[in-house]
Motif scaffolding. Structure first.
Motif, PDB file in Angstrom:
ATOM      1  N   LEU A  69       0.933  -1.202   0.014  1.00  0.00           N
ATOM      2  CA  LEU A  69       0.071  -0.096  -0.167  1.00  0.00           C
ATOM      3  C   LEU A  69       0.898   1.251  -0.042  1.00  0.00           C
ATOM      4  CD1 LEU A  69      -2.627  -1.090   2.720  1.00  0.00           C
ATOM      5  CD2 LEU A  69      -3.159  -0.611  -0.120  1.00  0.00           C
ATOM      6  N   LEU A  70       1.923   1.198   0.473  1.00  0.00           N
ATOM      7  CA  LEU A  70       3.023   2.478   0.341  1.00  0.00           C
ATOM      8  C   LEU A  70       2.972   3.359  -0.740  1.00  0.00           C
ATOM      9  CD1 LEU A  70       4.946   3.892   2.573  1.00  0.00           C
ATOM     10  CD2 LEU A  70       6.804   2.613   1.428  1.00  0.00           C
ATOM     11  N   SER A  71       3.299   2.630  -1.823  1.00  0.00           N
ATOM     12  CA  SER A  71       3.439   3.613  -3.101  1.00  0.00           C
ATOM     13  C   SER A  71       1.969   3.923  -3.306  1.00  0.00           C
ATOM     14  CB  SER A  71       4.174   2.797  -4.122  1.00  0.00           C
ATOM     15  OG  SER A  71       5.299   2.468  -3.741  1.00  0.00           O
ATOM     16  N   ARG A  72       0.982   3.108  -3.452  1.00  0.00           N
ATOM     17  CA  ARG A  72      -0.350   3.622  -3.650  1.00  0.00           C
ATOM     18  C   ARG A  72      -0.815   4.627  -3.059  1.00  0.00           C
ATOM     19  NH1 ARG A  72       1.410  -1.101  -5.178  1.00  0.00           N
ATOM     20  NH2 ARG A  72       0.265  -2.213  -6.999  1.00  0.00           N
ATOM     21  N   GLU A  73      -0.666   4.531  -1.571  1.00  0.00           N
ATOM     22  CA  GLU A  73      -1.194   5.744  -0.763  1.00  0.00           C
ATOM     23  C   GLU A  73      -0.706   7.017  -0.984  1.00  0.00           C
ATOM     24  OE1 GLU A  73      -2.534   4.549   3.534  1.00  0.00           O
ATOM     25  OE2 GLU A  73      -1.063   3.159   3.039  1.00  0.00           O
ATOM     26  N   LYS A  74       0.826   6.857  -1.223  1.00  0.00           N
ATOM     27  CA  LYS A  74       1.703   8.299  -1.452  1.00  0.00           C
ATOM     28  C   LYS A  74       1.309   8.724  -2.774  1.00  0.00           C
ATOM     29  CE  LYS A  74       5.849   7.378   1.161  1.00  0.00           C
ATOM     30  NZ  LYS A  74       7.147   7.348   1.100  1.00  0.00           N
ATOM     31  N   GLU A  88      -0.675  12.210  -3.505  1.00  0.00           N
ATOM     32  CA  GLU A  88      -0.038  13.449  -4.143  1.00  0.00           C
ATOM     33  C   GLU A  88      -0.936  13.907  -5.424  1.00  0.00           C
ATOM     34  OE1 GLU A  88       2.113  16.103  -5.883  1.00  0.00           O
ATOM     35  OE2 GLU A  88       2.323  15.414  -3.886  1.00  0.00           O
ATOM     36  N   VAL A  89      -1.618  12.881  -6.011  1.00  0.00           N
ATOM     37  CA  VAL A  89      -2.607  13.107  -6.850  1.00  0.00           C
ATOM     38  C   VAL A  89      -3.776  13.951  -6.317  1.00  0.00           C
ATOM     39  CG1 VAL A  89      -4.568  12.265  -8.667  1.00  0.00           C
ATOM     40  CG2 VAL A  89      -1.985  11.289  -8.211  1.00  0.00           C
ATOM     41  N   ALA A  90      -4.307  13.483  -5.227  1.00  0.00           N
ATOM     42  CA  ALA A  90      -5.440  14.352  -4.621  1.00  0.00           C
ATOM     43  C   ALA A  90      -5.105  15.827  -4.212  1.00  0.00           C
ATOM     44  CB  ALA A  90      -6.148  13.539  -3.327  1.00  0.00           C
ATOM     45  N   LYS A  91      -3.855  15.836  -3.642  1.00  0.00           N
ATOM     46  CA  LYS A  91      -3.288  17.202  -3.312  1.00  0.00           C
ATOM     47  C   LYS A  91      -3.096  18.313  -4.582  1.00  0.00           C
ATOM     48  CE  LYS A  91      -0.857  15.900   1.057  1.00  0.00           C
ATOM     49  NZ  LYS A  91       0.491  15.499   1.363  1.00  0.00           N
ATOM     50  N   ALA A 128       0.090  20.052 -11.427  1.00  0.00           N
ATOM     51  CA  ALA A 128       0.474  18.634 -11.928  1.00  0.00           C
ATOM     52  C   ALA A 128       0.904  17.912 -10.572  1.00  0.00           C
ATOM     53  CB  ALA A 128       1.470  18.817 -12.893  1.00  0.00           C
ATOM     54  N   PRO A 129       0.770  16.523 -10.575  1.00  0.00           N
ATOM     55  CA  PRO A 129       1.207  15.879  -9.354  1.00  0.00           C
ATOM     56  C   PRO A 129       2.562  15.710  -9.320  1.00  0.00           C
ATOM     57  CG  PRO A 129      -0.512  14.658 -10.531  1.00  0.00           C
ATOM     58  CD  PRO A 129      -0.365  15.777 -11.296  1.00  0.00           C
ATOM     59  N   GLY A 130       3.610  15.712  -8.549  1.00  0.00           N
ATOM     60  CA  GLY A 130       4.760  15.739  -8.193  1.00  0.00           C
ATOM     61  C   GLY A 130       5.249  14.093  -8.013  1.00  0.00           C
ATOM     62  N   ASP A 190      -6.146   9.732 -10.821  1.00  0.00           N
ATOM     63  CA  ASP A 190      -6.828  11.289 -11.499  1.00  0.00           C
ATOM     64  C   ASP A 190      -8.208  10.855 -12.145  1.00  0.00           C
ATOM     65  OD1 ASP A 190      -6.504  13.983 -11.788  1.00  0.00           O
ATOM     66  OD2 ASP A 190      -6.259  13.605 -13.715  1.00  0.00           O
ATOM     67  N   ARG A 191      -8.278   9.968 -12.847  1.00  0.00           N
ATOM     68  CA  ARG A 191      -9.575   9.644 -13.603  1.00  0.00           C
ATOM     69  C   ARG A 191     -10.650   9.227 -12.412  1.00  0.00           C
ATOM     70  NH1 ARG A 191      -8.526   5.898 -18.982  1.00  0.00           N
ATOM     71  NH2 ARG A 191     -10.863   6.560 -19.272  1.00  0.00           N
ATOM     72  N   LEU A 192     -10.338   8.433 -11.412  1.00  0.00           N
ATOM     73  CA  LEU A 192     -11.302   8.114 -10.453  1.00  0.00           C
ATOM     74  C   LEU A 192     -11.539   9.402  -9.483  1.00  0.00           C
ATOM     75  CD1 LEU A 192      -9.824   4.705  -9.012  1.00  0.00           C
ATOM     76  CD2 LEU A 192     -11.802   4.994 -10.520  1.00  0.00           C
ATOM     77  N   LEU A 193     -10.848   9.992  -9.407  1.00  0.00           N
ATOM     78  CA  LEU A 193     -11.106  11.364  -8.493  1.00  0.00           C
ATOM     79  C   LEU A 193     -11.948  12.425  -9.346  1.00  0.00           C
ATOM     80  CD1 LEU A 193      -7.596  12.090  -6.851  1.00  0.00           C
ATOM     81  CD2 LEU A 193      -9.676  11.301  -5.676  1.00  0.00           C
ATOM     82  N   GLN A 194     -11.777  12.310 -10.643  1.00  0.00           N
ATOM     83  CA  GLN A 194     -12.803  13.124 -11.256  1.00  0.00           C
ATOM     84  C   GLN A 194     -14.261  12.555 -11.712  1.00  0.00           C
ATOM     85  OE1 GLN A 194     -10.995  15.152 -14.990  1.00  0.00           O
ATOM     86  NE2 GLN A 194      -9.021  13.831 -14.329  1.00  0.00           N
ATOM     87  N   ALA A 195     -14.328  11.143 -11.355  1.00  0.00           N
ATOM     88  CA  ALA A 195     -15.488  10.670 -11.480  1.00  0.00           C
ATOM     89  C   ALA A 195     -16.689  10.988 -10.296  1.00  0.00           C
ATOM     90  CB  ALA A 195     -15.099   9.051 -11.589  1.00  0.00           C
TER      91      ALA A 195
END
Length: 190
Positions: free
Chosen positions: A61-66, A70-73, A80-82, A112-117
């Motif tokens: 989960l580490l990479s997925r959570e980070k 980052e995408v949400a922030k 653009a995400p860093g 990003d696609r999911l957060l826009q949905a």
């Protein structure tokens, strides 16, 4: 539930299913009741299993959570995400870092696609974000390919510490693919 939390919950559930598929949980047999000292070994094995499961979940989960954070922030700050800064945090060699960058980019695009949905479950978010089963399958194939490429580039380093790493990675990849294929059908076939 907030969209980000829905996505993270889905990732946690997927990781738990994957851990269950690749880690062997010790079994308690009825005859162990008649030989009490056997319980000591059972509980040692159970403790080891729980520790391995916890470590697997944290690492998966580490990479997925980070990346999701980052995408949400970035979305909230209209930037653009860093992802490169996340890649730079990884303690890999050059080749694995490039493979890791590809994986994070695949996850970035997906999140990003999911957060826009719009939706109240992961399934409704995925159906809203991806126009068809084939579109979602394309994402899953990209994800699986990126994970496999990263694993392949990391395997030589990992073999030094654990000779069974190839078998473990193969089990992870096969079970991940199986669970992802089931996920596609569940989301798009009901």
């Amino acid at each position: 539930m907030e969209t980000k939390e829905i996505i993270l919950t889905h990732e946690k559930v997927f990781a738990a299913h994957l851990a269950n598929a690749i880690l062997e949980k010790p079994k308690l047999n009825a005859w162990m009741i008649f030989i009490p000292f056997i319980f000591v070994f059972y509980f040692q094995d159970l403790s080891k299993y729980k520790s391995q499961r916890k470590e697997f979940l944290e690492n998966w989960l580490l990479s997925r959570e980070k990346t999701l954070d980052e995408v949400a922030k970035a979305r909230a700050e209209n930037r653009a995400p860093g992802i490169d800064s996340l890649v730079d945090q990884a303690d890999f060699g050059t080749k694995p870092k490039e493979k890791y960058r590809v994986l994070l980019k695949v996850m970035e695009k997906h999140y990003d696609r999911l957060l826009q949905a719009q939706g109240d479950s992961y399934e409704t978010l995925a159906r809203a974000a991806y126009t068809s089963k084939g579109d979602y399958r394309f994402h899953i194939n990209q994800l699986l390919d990126a994970e496999k490429a990263l694993n392949k580039s990391l395997t030589p380093q990992l073999k030094k510490d654990n000779p069974d790493v190839t078998d473990t990675i193969t089990r992870i990849e096969k079970n991940s693919e199986k669970l992802r294929r089931l996920e596609i059908d569940r989301i798009f076939n009901g």
